[in-house]
Write an enzyme that holds these catalytic residues in place. Structure first.
Site, PDB file in Angstrom:
ATOM      1  N   HIS A   1       7.746 -26.579   2.933  1.00  0.00           N
ATOM      2  CA  HIS A   1       6.901 -27.646   2.395  1.00  0.00           C
ATOM      3  C   HIS A   1       5.745 -27.071   1.584  1.00  0.00           C
ATOM      4  CE1 HIS A   1       9.008 -30.653   4.861  1.00  0.00           C
ATOM      5  NE2 HIS A   1       9.080 -29.684   5.755  1.00  0.00           N
TER       6      HIS A   1
ATOM      7  N   GLU B   1       0.830  -1.200   0.000  1.00  0.00           N
ATOM      8  CA  GLU B   1       0.000   0.000   0.000  1.00  0.00           C
ATOM      9  C   GLU B   1       0.869   1.257   0.000  1.00  0.00           C
ATOM     10  OE1 GLU B   1      -4.220   0.157   1.794  1.00  0.00           O
ATOM     11  OE2 GLU B   1      -2.982   1.177   3.281  1.00  0.00           O
TER      12      GLU B   1
ATOM     13  N   LYS C   1     -13.845   1.298  -4.091  1.00  0.00           N
ATOM     14  CA  LYS C   1     -14.881   1.696  -3.124  1.00  0.00           C
ATOM     15  C   LYS C   1     -16.048   2.392  -3.821  1.00  0.00           C
ATOM     16  CE  LYS C   1     -12.038   2.542   1.020  1.00  0.00           C
ATOM     17  NZ  LYS C   1     -11.615   3.609   1.962  1.00  0.00           N
TER      18      LYS C   1
END
EC number: 5.3.1.9
Length: 567
Positions: free
Chosen positions: A391, A360, A516
């Site tokens: 793994h 960000e 948004k």
């Protein structure tokens, strides 16, 4: 603005570009054979040891990077941040998360006013409230003490505090202080997250902390209203004042919500969300869980790195060195990602927090002055604690794409275990991998070595490791609240250094706004169709088709009925 004003137009940047070819002709096997180089490529502060000798860099590289720092006026930019100048120019704000952990007698100004006394006023209020809460003097609507806390927030109001909480849960001192208590976080607007956050909790013994600076954050406020309904449906409307508090500056909306404004804790515009864990955003819920003294140790650890970052020469400055190496890896060597690999399960939430903090902050395509950038900035951050990651995705790191790695180890385990008859302790087994993996990435394994081991010819290509894969190692002496604060501050400042070098604004986040606004349009459509039968319109064909498919299935509950999750 002319491109010459960008950092890429400087002679120092061009010198590094010219230097790339020489580095690409080297191999870490050869670079690591130089003991003097390896010794020089270290830095230490208060027992934290950084070894960056496995970076694809030489002493000459570091000299050129330090000259680039001078060309970017890094020292001047750091000083401007600490002095409260409005370096977040697009929002006309200071950037003063360092003030949140500064000593009481420090002087750090914003708009000509020392903000430290106000910071400590809020911390003193948190200390007093948390002591009242933890002593059992603060009781709920039915007279029972509150032992459970649900902190409602999203983004920086969630990831940072969750990282610190997870790191402290198994620290012996912090765990002792948290006995008999629970701290949970609710972030996602998905009702499943609500269900998980209140599973097996009793409203009678639960306090909800609503974290929203403006008290208008859509996801947070919907979740807050949901938990308010959970409390009211069980205890009645009068219970809200006893079971909900806020971290906000909008006292009007706090009061309208039903929370006593006296139980609202402030933070400031000069605190960015992703840098807010040291404000009431993190300090309040963490103090309710662990007590203020533990949290103060965390703040002191962060402050110690602030001092190191501000005062130490760049040659031995851990955040500066890390930031410069990231610029080198991203903008010159062309590596777009970074793996954050803590060999400590207590740090399992570090990578998600740094992912937000870094991506960000530095995911920008224009300079701070609005000029288009002609070079890459920012990294794709991801990670998992060792040895779990070995793994999972280490296969790609060893034999696929080149991804610079941060290995983070701890000398002393929070929870030591040693079994009689075992060769090593559990922690030594973990750390065996911490020390081995960077060498495996650096040296690799050649076909000649495989031939000498009599590996079948058809498997030679599959078992060959090219090596020459960069990493760095950060070794912490222990993992108490103090070191957790130090680690947080190291990454905060490292990311700022990258932005300062690139000439971008690491403290705004306009990229989150477009989605948004489009979601608001969709929200209106969903309401109109559900409640009034309005057809889907105003969207492209793809979105219209997806919405039609979604709306074709009627919800199991009418919109005019309140339903709370049950798990």
């Amino acid at each position: 603005m002319a491109s010459a004003a960008l950092i890429c137009g400087t002679e120092q940047w061009k010198a590094l570009q010219a230097h790339v070819g020489a580095i690409q002709k080297t191999h870490l096997r050869d670079l690591m054979a130089d003991a003097d180089r390896c010794k020089a490529m270290t830095a230490e502060y208060e027992g934290i040891f950084l070894d960056y000798s496995r970076q694809q860099a030489t002493g000459e590289t570091m000299e050129k990077l330090l000259k680039l720092a001078d060309a970017a006026k890094l020292k001047e930019k750091i000083e401007k941040m600490f002095k409260g100048e409005k370096i977040n120019s697009t929002e006309n704000r200071s950037v003063l998360h360092v003030a949140l952990r500064a000593p009481r007698d420090a002087v750090i100004n914003s708009d000509g006013v020392n903000v430290v006394p106000e910071v400590w006023s809020v911390k003193d209020k948190i200390k007093q409230f948390s002591e009242t809460f933890r002593s059992g003097s603060w009781v709920g609507a039915t007279g029972k003490p509150l032992t459970n806390v649900v902190s409602v927030g999203i983004g920086g109001s969630f990831l940072g505090p969750l990282f610190v909480h997870t790191a402290l849960q198994t620290d012996p001192e912090a765990a002792e202080c948290a006995k008999g208590r629970q701290l949970r976080f609710l972030a996602n607007v998905d009702p499943v997250d609500v269900a998980r956050s209140i599973k097996d909790l009793d409203p009678e013994t639960t306090l909800v902390v609503v974290v929203s600076k403006t008290f208008t954050t859509a996801e947070t406020m919907l979740n807050a209203r949901t938990l308010k309904e959970w409390i009211v449906s069980s205890l009645g409307p009068q219970a809200v004042a006893k079971h909900m508090i806020a971290v906000s500056t909008n006292l009007k909306l706090v009061k309208e919500f039903g929370i006593d404004p006296n139980n609202a804790f402030a933070f400031w515009d000069w605190v960015g969300g992703r840098y807010s864990v040291c404000s009431a955003v993190g300090v309040l819920p963490l103090s309710l869980q662990y007590g203020f003294p533990i949290v103060q140790k965390f703040l002191e650890g962060a402050s110690s790195i602030d001092n190191h970052f501000y005062s130490s020469s760049f040659e031995k400055n851990i955040p500066v060195l890390l930031g410069l190496l990231s610029v080198w890896n991203v903008s010159f060597l062309g590596y777009p990602a970074r793996a954050i690999l803590p060999y400590s399960q207590a740090l399992e939430k570090l990578a998600p927090h740094i992912q937000q903090l870094s991506m960000e902050s530095n995911g920008k395509g224009v300079s701070i002055d609005g000029a288009q950038l002609s070079f890459e900035t920012g990294e794709i951050d991801f990670g998992e604690p060792g040895t779990n990651g070995q793994h999972s995705f280490y296969q790609l790191i060893h034999q696929g794409r080149v991804i610079p790695c941060d290995f983070i180890g701890v000398v002393k385990s929070q929870q030591p275990v040693y079994l009689k008859g075992e060769t090593v302790s559990n922690h030594d087994e973990l750390m065996s991998n911490f020390f081995a993996q960077p060498d495996a990435l650096a040296y690799g394994k050649t076909p000649e070595q495989l031939h000498s081991e009599k590996v079948p010819e058809n498997l030679i290509p599959h078992k060959t490791f090219k090596g020459n894969r960069p990493s760095l190692s950060l070794l912490l002496p222990t993992l108490s609240a103090y070191e957790v604060g130090q680690l947080l501050s190291i990454y905060e400042h490292r990311i700022a250094v990258q932005g300062f070098i690139w000439g971008i604004n690491s403290f705004d986040q306009w990229g989150v706004e477009l989605g948004k606004s489009l979601a608001s349009q969709v929200r209106k459509q969903l309401h109109g169709t559900r409640m009034e039968g309005k057809p889907v319109e105003g969207f492209n064909h793809s979105t219209s088709s997806l919405l039609a498919r979604y709306l074709a299935v009627k919800p199991s509950t009418p919109y005019d009925t309140t339903v709370l999750p049950k798990v």
